[in-house]
Scaffold this motif. Structure first.
Motif, short mmCIF file in Angstrom:
data_model
loop_
_atom_site.label_atom_id
_atom_site.label_comp_id
_atom_site.label_asym_id
_atom_site.label_seq_id
_atom_site.Cartn_x
_atom_site.Cartn_y
_atom_site.Cartn_z
N GLU A 58 5.40 -39.04 -33.63
CA GLU A 58 5.54 -40.35 -34.27
C GLU A 58 6.11 -41.37 -33.28
O GLU A 58 7.06 -41.04 -32.57
CB GLU A 58 6.46 -40.23 -35.49
N ALA A 59 5.60 -42.59 -33.26
CA ALA A 59 4.52 -43.10 -34.08
C ALA A 59 3.23 -43.29 -33.26
O ALA A 59 2.14 -43.07 -33.76
CB ALA A 59 4.93 -44.45 -34.66
N ARG A 80 6.99 -35.71 -37.30
CA ARG A 80 7.53 -36.96 -37.82
C ARG A 80 9.04 -36.99 -37.80
O ARG A 80 9.71 -35.96 -37.70
CB ARG A 80 7.06 -37.17 -39.27
N LYS A 84 10.12 -37.82 -43.71
CA LYS A 84 8.83 -38.48 -43.95
C LYS A 84 7.75 -37.52 -44.44
O LYS A 84 6.80 -37.95 -45.09
CB LYS A 84 8.32 -39.13 -42.64
#
Ligand code: PRP
Ligand code: ADE
Length: 175
Positions: A58-59, A80, A84
């Protein structure tokens, strides 16, 4: 002359803090030739090497990882930030410039023995990538390499990953 990947990366002074030159890949991603060049160059060392999954951090690793997985005809797995992912996860804490952060992966996202390629936009201290490698290894996967568009060698991430016997592929570096 053929453009270089560096030509597409925008540098923004004093973001997110005074004294940091932020290397912004949104300008690379927004350019049709730039984005294709990045994906082609990221894949170059892995031609003919079996890869079962692409893992994106991420991201901005999601944007690159989706394109790489499509090109390789593999699945894509996101790593992540804490809180999330909706399913059962395993977690790894890592050091930030100030304090600590946690990365997570679904505990069924990789199977033992699967060969994975980890991708992100930028390698700085290597803390994020190290957490990603540990998560993949804890699920029994074999990380065959880590690929980044940008390396910041002064921050030591590449040396840290190479100490973990991890092959690192970067497209360009900024001192
Ligand atoms: C940036 C970058 C890498 C990480 C590299 O992400 O995209 O993921 O930092 O730093 P490291 O090598 O020192 O760990 P950031 O933490 O800014 O998060 P974001 O992608 O969610 O914006
Ligand atoms: N992450 C850590 N350092 C960075 C930088 N200089 N530019 C973009 N992302 C970063």
């Amino acid at each position: 002359m053929m453009p270089n990947i560096r030509d597409y990366i925008r540098s923004i002074a004093d973001f997110p803090h005074e004294g940091i030159i932020f290397r912004d890949v949104t300008t690379l991603f927004a350019d049709a030739r730039g984005f294709r060049m990045a994906i082609d160059q990221l894949l170059h060392p892995y031609a003919g090497i079996p890869i079962d999954k692409v893992v994106g951090l991420e991201a901005r690793g999601f944007i690159l990882g989706g394109a790489l997985a499509h090109q390789l005809s593999t699945g894509f797995v996101p790593i992540r930030k804490k809180g999330k992912l909706p399913g059962a996860v395993i977690s790894e804490a890592y050091q930030l410039e100030y304090g600590e952060a946690v990365m997570e992966v679904h505990d069924d996202a990789l199977k033992p023995g699967e060969r994975v390629l980890i991708v992100d936009d930028l390698l700085a201290t290597g803390g994020t990538a190290e957490a990603g490698i540990k998560l993949c290894r804890r699920l029994g996967a074999e990380v065959i390499g880590c690929a980044f568009v940008i390396d910041l060698p002064e921050l030591g991430g590449r040396a840290k990953l190479e100490q973990m016997q991890m092959p690192v592929h970067v497209l360009t570096s900024f001192e």
